[in-house]
Design an enzyme around this catalytic site. Structure first.
Site, PDB file in Angstrom:
ATOM      1  N   SER A  67       0.843  -1.198   0.000  1.00 22.55           N
ATOM      2  CA  SER A  67       0.000   0.000   0.000  1.00 22.55           C
ATOM      3  C   SER A  67       0.875   1.244   0.000  1.00 22.55           C
ATOM      4  O   SER A  67       1.726   1.427   0.872  1.00 22.55           O
ATOM      5  CB  SER A  67      -0.898   0.009   1.242  1.00 22.55           C
ATOM      6  OG  SER A  67      -1.429   1.309   1.413  1.00 22.55           O
ATOM      7  N   HIS A  72      -0.843  -1.547  -4.195  1.00 20.74           N
ATOM      8  CA  HIS A  72      -2.212  -1.364  -3.697  1.00 20.74           C
ATOM      9  C   HIS A  72      -2.464   0.130  -3.520  1.00 20.74           C
ATOM     10  O   HIS A  72      -1.763   0.811  -2.776  1.00 20.74           O
ATOM     11  CB  HIS A  72      -2.321  -2.108  -2.361  1.00 20.74           C
ATOM     12  CG  HIS A  72      -3.642  -2.051  -1.678  1.00 20.74           C
ATOM     13  ND1 HIS A  72      -4.641  -2.956  -1.911  1.00 20.74           N
ATOM     14  CD2 HIS A  72      -4.123  -1.207  -0.727  1.00 20.74           C
ATOM     15  CE1 HIS A  72      -5.685  -2.683  -1.138  1.00 20.74           C
ATOM     16  NE2 HIS A  72      -5.399  -1.620  -0.405  1.00 20.74           N
ATOM     17  N   ASP A  83      -5.018   3.008  -2.333  1.00 25.62           N
ATOM     18  CA  ASP A  83      -6.191   3.267  -1.494  1.00 25.62           C
ATOM     19  C   ASP A  83      -6.835   4.580  -1.899  1.00 25.62           C
ATOM     20  O   ASP A  83      -6.280   5.654  -1.660  1.00 25.62           O
ATOM     21  CB  ASP A  83      -5.750   3.330  -0.026  1.00 25.62           C
ATOM     22  CG  ASP A  83      -5.336   1.966   0.489  1.00 25.62           C
ATOM     23  OD1 ASP A  83      -6.188   1.066   0.498  1.00 25.62           O
ATOM     24  OD2 ASP A  83      -4.156   1.799   0.851  1.00 25.62           O
ATOM     25  N   MET A 118      -9.698   7.223  -1.390  1.00 24.53           N
ATOM     26  CA  MET A 118     -10.636   7.649  -0.339  1.00 24.53           C
ATOM     27  C   MET A 118     -11.272   8.978  -0.717  1.00 24.53           C
ATOM     28  O   MET A 118     -10.599   9.847  -1.269  1.00 24.53           O
ATOM     29  CB  MET A 118      -9.896   7.833   0.982  1.00 24.53           C
ATOM     30  CG  MET A 118      -9.149   6.601   1.435  1.00 24.53           C
ATOM     31  SD  MET A 118      -8.231   6.952   2.938  1.00 24.53           S
ATOM     32  CE  MET A 118      -7.345   5.397   3.126  1.00 24.53           C
ATOM     33  N   HIS A 160      -8.213  -0.073  -4.267  1.00 22.19           N
ATOM     34  CA  HIS A 160      -9.184  -0.334  -3.195  1.00 22.19           C
ATOM     35  C   HIS A 160     -10.003   0.944  -3.033  1.00 22.19           C
ATOM     36  O   HIS A 160      -9.511   1.931  -2.495  1.00 22.19           O
ATOM     37  CB  HIS A 160      -8.388  -0.691  -1.928  1.00 22.19           C
ATOM     38  CG  HIS A 160      -9.206  -0.800  -0.684  1.00 22.19           C
ATOM     39  ND1 HIS A 160      -8.636  -0.803   0.584  1.00 22.19           N
ATOM     40  CD2 HIS A 160     -10.547  -0.928  -0.486  1.00 22.19           C
ATOM     41  CE1 HIS A 160      -9.581  -0.912   1.491  1.00 22.19           C
ATOM     42  NE2 HIS A 160     -10.748  -0.988   0.874  1.00 22.19           N
ATOM     43  N   MET A 175     -12.543   3.303  -1.522  1.00 19.46           N
ATOM     44  CA  MET A 175     -13.304   3.644  -0.316  1.00 19.46           C
ATOM     45  C   MET A 175     -14.061   4.933  -0.623  1.00 19.46           C
ATOM     46  O   MET A 175     -13.803   5.991  -0.049  1.00 19.46           O
ATOM     47  CB  MET A 175     -12.345   3.816   0.868  1.00 19.46           C
ATOM     48  CG  MET A 175     -11.780   2.490   1.361  1.00 19.46           C
ATOM     49  SD  MET A 175     -10.231   2.674   2.260  1.00 19.46           S
ATOM     50  CE  MET A 175      -9.077   2.627   0.901  1.00 19.46           C
ATOM     51  N   MET A 235     -11.319  -6.376   5.515  1.00 22.94           N
ATOM     52  CA  MET A 235     -10.630  -5.268   6.194  1.00 22.94           C
ATOM     53  C   MET A 235     -10.345  -5.674   7.638  1.00 22.94           C
ATOM     54  O   MET A 235     -11.250  -6.041   8.376  1.00 22.94           O
ATOM     55  CB  MET A 235     -11.486  -4.001   6.174  1.00 22.94           C
ATOM     56  CG  MET A 235     -11.512  -3.282   4.834  1.00 22.94           C
ATOM     57  SD  MET A 235      -9.888  -2.935   4.131  1.00 22.94           S
ATOM     58  CE  MET A 235      -9.163  -1.867   5.375  1.00 22.94           C
ATOM     59  N   GLY A 287      -9.555   3.890   6.248  1.00 24.16           N
ATOM     60  CA  GLY A 287      -9.400   5.342   6.283  1.00 24.16           C
ATOM     61  C   GLY A 287      -7.975   5.791   6.545  1.00 24.16           C
ATOM     62  O   GLY A 287      -7.574   6.859   6.101  1.00 24.16           O
ATOM     63  N   PHE A 288      -7.227   4.969   7.265  1.00 24.28           N
ATOM     64  CA  PHE A 288      -5.880   5.397   7.656  1.00 24.28           C
ATOM     65  C   PHE A 288      -4.917   4.216   7.648  1.00 24.28           C
ATOM     66  O   PHE A 288      -5.306   3.091   7.975  1.00 24.28           O
ATOM     67  CB  PHE A 288      -5.897   5.996   9.069  1.00 24.28           C
ATOM     68  CG  PHE A 288      -6.869   7.139   9.195  1.00 24.28           C
ATOM     69  CD1 PHE A 288      -6.502   8.432   8.830  1.00 24.28           C
ATOM     70  CD2 PHE A 288      -8.163   6.919   9.640  1.00 24.28           C
ATOM     71  CE1 PHE A 288      -7.405   9.478   8.913  1.00 24.28           C
ATOM     72  CE2 PHE A 288      -9.083   7.961   9.728  1.00 24.28           C
ATOM     73  CZ  PHE A 288      -8.695   9.247   9.363  1.00 24.28           C
ATOM     74  N   GLY A 289      -3.651   4.503   7.314  1.00 28.93           N
ATOM     75  CA  GLY A 289      -2.598   3.520   7.478  1.00 28.93           C
ATOM     76  C   GLY A 289      -2.145   3.506   8.928  1.00 28.93           C
ATOM     77  O   GLY A 289      -2.518   4.376   9.720  1.00 28.93           O
ATOM     78  N   GLY A 290      -1.361   2.505   9.280  1.00 29.58           N
ATOM     79  CA  GLY A 290      -0.718   2.473  10.585  1.00 29.58           C
ATOM     80  C   GLY A 290      -1.619   2.146  11.761  1.00 29.58           C
ATOM     81  O   GLY A 290      -1.270   2.434  12.910  1.00 29.58           O
ATOM     82  N   ASP A 323      -6.327  -6.660   4.715  1.00 28.73           N
ATOM     83  CA  ASP A 323      -5.757  -5.306   4.640  1.00 28.73           C
ATOM     84  C   ASP A 323      -5.914  -4.587   5.981  1.00 28.73           C
ATOM     85  O   ASP A 323      -7.036  -4.392   6.455  1.00 28.73           O
ATOM     86  CB  ASP A 323      -6.525  -4.556   3.534  1.00 28.73           C
ATOM     87  CG  ASP A 323      -6.006  -3.156   3.262  1.00 28.73           C
ATOM     88  OD1 ASP A 323      -4.978  -2.759   3.847  1.00 28.73           O
ATOM     89  OD2 ASP A 323      -6.649  -2.459   2.449  1.00 28.73           O
ATOM     90  N   GLY A 382      -2.987  -3.243   9.344  1.00 26.39           N
ATOM     91  CA  GLY A 382      -2.253  -3.661  10.543  1.00 26.39           C
ATOM     92  C   GLY A 382      -1.438  -4.930  10.364  1.00 26.39           C
ATOM     93  O   GLY A 382      -1.160  -5.638  11.334  1.00 26.39           O
ATOM     94  N   GLY A 427       1.334  -1.576   4.416  1.00 25.57           N
ATOM     95  CA  GLY A 427       1.828  -0.245   4.099  1.00 25.57           C
ATOM     96  C   GLY A 427       2.824   0.230   5.131  1.00 25.57           C
ATOM     97  O   GLY A 427       4.045   0.237   4.902  1.00 25.57           O
TER      98      GLY A 427
HETATM   99  C1  DX5 Z   1      -6.691   1.534   5.128  1.00 27.72           C
HETATM  100  C2  DX5 Z   1      -6.148   1.031   3.835  1.00 27.72           C
HETATM  101  C3  DX5 Z   1      -4.969   0.147   3.922  1.00 27.72           C
HETATM  102  C4  DX5 Z   1      -3.793   0.737   4.621  1.00 27.72           C
HETATM  103  C5  DX5 Z   1      -2.972  -0.392   5.128  1.00 27.72           C
HETATM  104  O1  DX5 Z   1      -7.894   2.166   4.898  1.00 27.72           O
HETATM  105  O2  DX5 Z   1      -7.123   0.302   3.133  1.00 27.72           O
HETATM  106  O3  DX5 Z   1      -4.598  -0.349   2.650  1.00 27.72           O
HETATM  107  O4  DX5 Z   1      -3.011   1.553   3.798  1.00 27.72           O
HETATM  108  O5  DX5 Z   1      -1.959   0.185   5.814  1.00 27.72           O
HETATM  109  P1  DX5 Z   1      -1.240  -0.453   7.083  1.00 27.72           P
HETATM  110  O6  DX5 Z   1      -0.486  -1.624   6.583  1.00 27.72           O
HETATM  111  O7  DX5 Z   1      -0.395   0.679   7.512  1.00 27.72           O
HETATM  112  O8  DX5 Z   1      -2.306  -0.825   8.084  1.00 27.72           O
HETATM  113 ZN    ZN Z   2      -6.452  -0.778   1.273  1.00 26.69          ZN
END
Ligand code: DX5
Ligand code: ZN
Length: 213
Positions: free
Chosen positions: A7, A32, A34, A36, A65, A67, A136, A141-144, A174, A176, A196
Site C-alpha cells: 500500500s 495497492h 487506497d 478515499m 481499493h 473507499m 478489512m 481510512g488510515f494507514g498504521g 488489509d 495492521g 503499508g
Molecule cells: C486503510 C487502507 C490500507 C492501509 C494499510 O484504509 O485500506 O490499505 O493503507 O496500511 P497499514 O499496513 O499501515 O495498516
Molecule cells: Zn487498502
C-alpha cells in the site's frame, strides 16, 4: 506462502517514483492504491492524477481499493489509467452483483471488500461475481492502525464459503499487517496480504516484504 500487495498510503508521496521503483524491484505481487473520498471514510488520499503517475512508473499489477461512495461513476476511468484489479466496498454498493459484473465487463478483475463490522455472510449472494474478496482488518481510512484480531475468524469463514461454493476467488486482507501476524493470516486462509506502514517504516523495505510472503 502467499502474495503481498504494497500500500502506497504510508510512502513518502513527495517521492512516489522511488516508492514505485522499490516495489518494482521487490517480490511484491501488486501495488495497492487506497482511494478515499472523505465521505465513506473520514480521510481523503489521492485520485486520478496520482494513479496516472504511479501507472507510469509501475511494473507491477495495480490493485485499487475504492473507499468511495457511488464508485461506478468511474470504473472505466480506473481501467483506462491502468488498474487491473478493482475492489469496491459492499457497504457502498446496493447493487453489488451489477458492480462486480460491470468491472469484469470492462476487462478488470473484480473485488469486493467488507468492513470489520460487516459479517462474511453478507457476501453469500455476490461472491460468484468476485475474483477477490478483501477482508478489512482495520476500519478503513488510515494507514498504521492496529490489526483487529476478530478478522482471523472472518478469513476462516470466507475460506469455508469458497470451498462450499466451489469458487476460486482470492482472499486479501488489509490493515495492521506485519511480520508478527502474517503467518497466522496465511494459515487462516489469506492469499494476499496488504501492508503499508510496516513496509515503509522498515529500515530495509525489500527485506520486510520478503519476510511476509
Ligand atoms: C486503510 C487502507 C490500507 C492501509 C494499510 O484504509 O485500506 O490499505 O493503507 O496500511 P497499514 O499496513 O499501515 O495498516
Ligand atoms: Zn487498502
Amino acid at each position: 506462502m502467499g502474495k503481498v500487495s504494497v500500500s502506497l498510503l504510508s510512502s513518502d508521496l513527495a517521492h512516489l517514483a522511488d516508492a514505485c521503483n522499490m516495489i518494482n524491484a521487490s517480490d511484491a505481487w501488486s501495488i495497492h492504491m487506497d482511494i478515499m473520498d472523505g465521505v465513506f471514510v473520514p480521510n481523503i488520499s489521492y485520485g486520478f492524477p496520482v494513479i496516472e503517475a504511479v501507472s507510469r512508473y509501475s511494473k507491477k499489477i495495480l490493485d485499487a481499493h475504492l473507499m468511495t461512495v457511488d464508485p461506478s461513476r468511474y470504473y472505466q476511468r480506473y481501467r483506462d489509467l491502468g488498474i487491473s484489479w478493482l475492489t469496491v466496498h459492499w457497504e457502498t454498493c446496493p447493487h453489488l452483483n451489477r458492480d462486480l459484473q460491470e468491472i469484469r465487463r470492462l476487462g478488470m478483475r473484480s473485488g469486493v471488500s467488507i468492513n470489520p463490522a460487516t459479517p462474511v455472510c453478507q457476501l453469500e449472494q455476490a461472491v460468484h461475481y468476485a475474483d477477490l474478496v478483501l477482508i478489512m482488518s482495520v476500519n478503513p481510512g488510515f494507514g498504521g492502525q492496529v490489526f483487529i484480531p476478530e478478522s482471523l475468524q472472518k478469513i476462516r469463514e470466507l475460506k469455508e464459503m469458497r470451498t462450499r461454493k466451489n469458487l476460486d476467488f482470492l482472499i486479501q486482507v488489509d490493515g495492521g499487517i506485519n511480520d508478527q501476524n502474517a503467518t497466522e493470516l496465511y494459515e487462516a486462509g489469506a492469499d494476499i496480504l496488504v501492508a503499508g506502514n510496516y513496509i515503509f517504516k522498515a529500515e530495509d523495505p525489500l527485506a520486510a516484504i520478503r519476510a511476509i510472503i
